[in-house]
Design an enzyme around this catalytic site. Structure first.
Site, PDB file in Angstrom:
ATOM      1  N   ASP A  59     -10.254   3.838  -5.195  1.00  0.00           N
ATOM      2  CA  ASP A  59      -9.932   3.371  -3.841  1.00  0.00           C
ATOM      3  C   ASP A  59     -10.360   1.908  -3.757  1.00  0.00           C
ATOM      4  O   ASP A  59     -11.533   1.575  -3.968  1.00  0.00           O
ATOM      5  CB  ASP A  59     -10.708   4.233  -2.824  1.00  0.00           C
ATOM      6  CG  ASP A  59     -10.342   3.869  -1.395  1.00  0.00           C
ATOM      7  OD1 ASP A  59      -9.846   2.750  -1.160  1.00  0.00           O
ATOM      8  OD2 ASP A  59     -10.555   4.726  -0.513  1.00  0.00           O
ATOM      9  N   ILE A  60      -9.395   1.062  -3.444  1.00  0.00           N
ATOM     10  CA  ILE A  60      -9.634  -0.378  -3.418  1.00  0.00           C
ATOM     11  C   ILE A  60     -10.712  -0.763  -2.396  1.00  0.00           C
ATOM     12  O   ILE A  60     -11.309  -1.823  -2.470  1.00  0.00           O
ATOM     13  CB  ILE A  60      -8.283  -1.095  -3.126  1.00  0.00           C
ATOM     14  CG1 ILE A  60      -8.286  -2.491  -3.674  1.00  0.00           C
ATOM     15  CG2 ILE A  60      -7.905  -1.068  -1.678  1.00  0.00           C
ATOM     16  CD1 ILE A  60      -8.209  -2.527  -5.142  1.00  0.00           C
TER      17      ILE A  60
ATOM     18  N   LYS B 197      -0.424 -11.194   3.241  1.00  0.00           N
ATOM     19  CA  LYS B 197       0.000 -11.822   1.979  1.00  0.00           C
ATOM     20  C   LYS B 197      -0.179 -13.342   2.021  1.00  0.00           C
ATOM     21  O   LYS B 197      -0.512 -13.957   1.005  1.00  0.00           O
ATOM     22  CB  LYS B 197       1.457 -11.452   1.670  1.00  0.00           C
ATOM     23  CG  LYS B 197       1.637  -9.989   1.265  1.00  0.00           C
ATOM     24  CD  LYS B 197       0.970  -9.660  -0.075  1.00  0.00           C
ATOM     25  CE  LYS B 197       1.280  -8.247  -0.528  1.00  0.00           C
ATOM     26  NZ  LYS B 197       0.770  -7.937  -1.844  1.00  0.00           N
TER      27      LYS B 197
ATOM     28  N   ILE C  43      -4.878   6.055  -5.408  1.00  0.00           N
ATOM     29  CA  ILE C  43      -5.517   7.127  -4.636  1.00  0.00           C
ATOM     30  C   ILE C  43      -4.562   8.311  -4.509  1.00  0.00           C
ATOM     31  O   ILE C  43      -4.883   9.307  -3.905  1.00  0.00           O
ATOM     32  CB  ILE C  43      -5.952   6.648  -3.225  1.00  0.00           C
ATOM     33  CG1 ILE C  43      -4.769   6.017  -2.477  1.00  0.00           C
ATOM     34  CG2 ILE C  43      -7.116   5.682  -3.320  1.00  0.00           C
ATOM     35  CD1 ILE C  43      -5.046   5.759  -1.008  1.00  0.00           C
TER      36      ILE C  43
ATOM     37  N   TYR D 122       1.736  -7.137   7.290  1.00  0.00           N
ATOM     38  CA  TYR D 122       1.961  -7.235   5.838  1.00  0.00           C
ATOM     39  C   TYR D 122       2.094  -8.703   5.432  1.00  0.00           C
ATOM     40  O   TYR D 122       1.418  -9.172   4.503  1.00  0.00           O
ATOM     41  CB  TYR D 122       3.244  -6.460   5.502  1.00  0.00           C
ATOM     42  CG  TYR D 122       3.670  -6.505   4.055  1.00  0.00           C
ATOM     43  CD1 TYR D 122       2.865  -6.012   3.044  1.00  0.00           C
ATOM     44  CD2 TYR D 122       4.933  -7.009   3.705  1.00  0.00           C
ATOM     45  CE1 TYR D 122       3.287  -6.025   1.723  1.00  0.00           C
ATOM     46  CE2 TYR D 122       5.366  -7.018   2.387  1.00  0.00           C
ATOM     47  CZ  TYR D 122       4.533  -6.533   1.400  1.00  0.00           C
ATOM     48  OH  TYR D 122       4.958  -6.545   0.087  1.00  0.00           O
TER      49      TYR D 122
HETATM   50  N1  LIG Z   1       8.436  -3.339  -3.272  1.00  0.00           N
HETATM   51  C1  LIG Z   1       8.780  -4.598  -3.159  1.00  0.00           C
HETATM   52  O1  LIG Z   1       9.926  -4.935  -2.908  1.00  0.00           O
HETATM   53  C2  LIG Z   1       7.744  -5.649  -3.329  1.00  0.00           C
HETATM   54  C3  LIG Z   1       8.138  -6.973  -3.294  1.00  0.00           C
HETATM   55  C4  LIG Z   1       7.188  -7.977  -3.443  1.00  0.00           C
HETATM   56  C5  LIG Z   1       5.868  -7.648  -3.632  1.00  0.00           C
HETATM   57  N2  LIG Z   1       5.512  -6.330  -3.667  1.00  0.00           N
HETATM   58  C6  LIG Z   1       4.096  -6.026  -3.830  1.00  0.00           C
HETATM   59  O2  LIG Z   1       3.908  -5.183  -4.971  1.00  0.00           O
HETATM   60  C7  LIG Z   1       2.781  -4.330  -4.716  1.00  0.00           C
HETATM   61  C8  LIG Z   1       3.188  -2.919  -4.977  1.00  0.00           C
HETATM   62  O3  LIG Z   1       4.263  -2.593  -4.110  1.00  0.00           O
HETATM   63  P1  LIG Z   1       5.070  -1.217  -4.247  1.00  0.00           P
HETATM   64  O4  LIG Z   1       6.448  -1.471  -3.840  1.00  0.00           O
HETATM   65  O5  LIG Z   1       4.772  -0.613  -5.561  1.00  0.00           O
HETATM   66  O6  LIG Z   1       4.370  -0.368  -3.110  1.00  0.00           O
HETATM   67  P2  LIG Z   1       3.973   1.177  -3.113  1.00  0.00           P
HETATM   68  O7  LIG Z   1       3.767   1.554  -1.697  1.00  0.00           O
HETATM   69  O8  LIG Z   1       4.894   1.974  -3.954  1.00  0.00           O
HETATM   70  O9  LIG Z   1       2.570   1.107  -3.865  1.00  0.00           O
HETATM   71  C9  LIG Z   1       1.382   0.704  -3.230  1.00  0.00           C
HETATM   72  C10 LIG Z   1       0.278   1.554  -3.810  1.00  0.00           C
HETATM   73  O10 LIG Z   1      -0.968   1.203  -3.177  1.00  0.00           O
HETATM   74  C11 LIG Z   1      -1.717   2.406  -3.159  1.00  0.00           C
HETATM   75  N3  LIG Z   1      -2.823   2.334  -2.188  1.00  0.00           N
HETATM   76  C12 LIG Z   1      -2.769   2.401  -0.837  1.00  0.00           C
HETATM   77  N4  LIG Z   1      -4.011   2.372  -0.328  1.00  0.00           N
HETATM   78  C13 LIG Z   1      -4.860   2.278  -1.384  1.00  0.00           C
HETATM   79  C14 LIG Z   1      -6.273   2.208  -1.509  1.00  0.00           C
HETATM   80  N5  LIG Z   1      -7.081   2.253  -0.434  1.00  0.00           N
HETATM   81  N6  LIG Z   1      -6.800   2.112  -2.745  1.00  0.00           N
HETATM   82  C15 LIG Z   1      -5.993   2.091  -3.840  1.00  0.00           C
HETATM   83  N7  LIG Z   1      -4.666   2.144  -3.785  1.00  0.00           N
HETATM   84  C16 LIG Z   1      -4.105   2.246  -2.573  1.00  0.00           C
HETATM   85  C17 LIG Z   1      -0.710   3.476  -2.743  1.00  0.00           C
HETATM   86  O11 LIG Z   1      -1.186   4.758  -3.023  1.00  0.00           O
HETATM   87  C18 LIG Z   1       0.493   3.062  -3.583  1.00  0.00           C
HETATM   88  O12 LIG Z   1       0.537   3.714  -4.835  1.00  0.00           O
HETATM   89  C19 LIG Z   1       2.327  -4.604  -3.283  1.00  0.00           C
HETATM   90  O13 LIG Z   1       1.220  -5.484  -3.303  1.00  0.00           O
HETATM   91  C20 LIG Z   1       3.514  -5.284  -2.646  1.00  0.00           C
HETATM   92  O14 LIG Z   1       3.136  -6.161  -1.632  1.00  0.00           O
HETATM   93  C21 LIG Z   1       6.414  -5.325  -3.534  1.00  0.00           C
HETATM   94  C1  LIG Z   2       9.433  -7.357   1.095  1.00  0.00           C
HETATM   95  C2  LIG Z   2       8.735  -6.460   0.170  1.00  0.00           C
HETATM   96  O1  LIG Z   2       7.450  -6.869  -0.090  1.00  0.00           O
HETATM   97  C3  LIG Z   2       8.848  -4.999   0.467  1.00  0.00           C
HETATM   98  N1  LIG Z   2      10.140  -4.597   0.032  1.00  0.00           N
HETATM   99  C4  LIG Z   2       8.675  -4.626   1.926  1.00  0.00           C
HETATM  100  O2  LIG Z   2       9.655  -4.377   2.582  1.00  0.00           O
HETATM  101  O3  LIG Z   2       7.590  -4.544   2.404  1.00  0.00           O
END
Ligand SMILES: NC(=O)c1ccc[n+]([C@@H]2O[C@H](COP(=O)([O-])OP(=O)(O)OC[C@H]3O[C@@H](n4cnc5c(N)ncnc54)[C@H](O)[C@@H]3O)[C@@H](O)[C@H]2O)c1
Ligand SMILES: C[C@@H](O)[C@H](N)C(=O)O
Length: 300
Positions: A45-46, A138, A28, A134
């Site tokens: 949009d999810i 999950k 989005i 969060y």
């Molecule tokens: N970053 C980490 O360390 C980490 C670790 C484990 C798991 N994850 C998982 O990986 C995934 C991505 O994480 P990330 O670090 O890239 O986060 P991020 O915040 O960079 O990306 C999340 C994305 O979701 C999008 N989003 C929000 N609302 C939305 C909606 N209504 N419709 C469509 N898209 C929408 C945002 O615009 C964003 O681009 C998540 O599910 C997160 O739980 C991340």
């Molecule tokens: C833990 C992981 O999913 C992410 N780095 C957060 O802090 O939300």
């Protein structure tokens, strides 16, 4: 897209593996130019189920990687939006996947564990009573995937970002300013994974033969370090580097409830998971990236 995604864009391994035009990215948010130009990108949009279905039907989608979520710190600041995006959004994805026979990947997180989980190491199966929306969303996702027990794959990974984004910002600040202020205590140990390993794990578990998967949710581990240990490693490359600590109590309390290390022996046994990046390789790669970025900026 944020943090280490800057270094290796999220879609590159996917587009390399499946062909540039066979991977549709969506968000989005407006994508950076290099992402927009790298292949098909659409708004989605999810929370709009009809639109999700339309995308799947119109493009004959077969696999879905569901990354949309509000992460830990942001989720705590807006619980009702996190509930909508992380739980209702997941339900939409599960429904569209079931309706159209899609193979689905949903990442879980260390945030799905809580203070009563064993923290060092944390096994695949244990008490999961997280204290953040969060984490709760999950755990819900993990259970929904297991309940569906068709080809859903869930993976608990962690890469430096959001609550632990100190582990990304430190490289930028070390190269640019020679110092960094950390918002977690020096001894806060968290599991971390470099993005290349994370994406490879994603592809490997999705491509593993169904009969080799004894579970639907796998811990996937790489390294585990504290801010003090990371700073020591940075110091080897940037001798003038200094770290100071200004602890954010909210973030610290969340980090203190998370695993310090994962037991990922099931992923290693079932589908041959093996990480490439440990702390020294991570630090060298990230410093090289930020070093070359700042040299480009100077040249400009
Ligand atoms: N970053 C980490 O360390 C980490 C670790 C484990 C798991 N994850 C998982 O990986 C995934 C991505 O994480 P990330 O670090 O890239 O986060 P991020 O915040 O960079 O990306 C999340 C994305 O979701 C999008 N989003 C929000 N609302 C939305 C909606 N209504 N419709 C469509 N898209 C929408 C945002 O615009 C964003 O681009 C998540 O599910 C997160 O739980 C991340
Ligand atoms: C833990 C992981 O999913 C992410 N780095 C957060 O802090 O939300």
């Amino acid at each position: 897209m944020s943090s280490v995604y800057q270094l290796v864009c999220f879609d590159f391994p996917f587009r390399k593996r499946f062909g540039k035009d066979n991977v549709i990215l969506s968000d989005i948010r407006k994508p950076p130019e290099h992402v927009f130009l790298s292949g098909p990108f659409i708004y989605s949009d999810i929370l709009d189920y009809k639109n999700l279905r339309e995308i799947v039907v119109n493009n004959r989608v077969t696999w879905l990687f569901h990354y949309s979520a509000l992460l830990s710190a942001v989720g705590e600041a807006n619980v009702s939006l996190a509930r909508a995006v992380n739980i209702t959004g997941l339900h939409n994805v599960l429904d569209v996947a079931e309706e159209h026979g899609l193979r689905l990947f949903v990442p879980s997180t260390i945030g799905a564990f809580g203070p009563t989980s064993p923290r060092n190491p944390t096994p695949d199966l244990c008490i999961q009573r997280p204290r953040t929306i969060y984490g709760v969303s999950k755990v819900h996702a993990e259970l929904m995937g297991e309940e569906a027990h068709s080809p859903f794959c869930y993976e608990k990974t962690h890469r430096p970002d959001s609550l632990s984004d100190y582990a990304v910002q430190i490289f930028h600040d070390a190269v640019k300013h020679g110092r960094f202020e950390c918002n977690l205590e020096p001894s806060t140990r968290l599991p971390m994974m470099y993005i290349d390993d994370c994406l490879r794990a994603t592809l490997e578990v999705m491509e593993a033969p169904a009969e080799s998967l004894s579970m639907r949710t796998y811990n996937v581990n790489a390294m585990s370090f504290t801010p003090a240990e990371l700073a020591q490693e940075v110091l080897k490359h940037v001798p003038e580097f200094q770290i100071t600590y200004n602890v954010d109590p909210v973030r610290q309390a969340i980090a203190d409830s998370w695993p310090m290390n994962f037991d990922d022996s099931n992923a290693r046994k079932d589908w041959g998971w093996k990480h490439d990046f440990d702390l020294p390789e991570l630090v060298t790669t990230m410093l090289n990236f930020h070093g070359s970025e700042s040299r480009v900026a100077q040249a400009n």
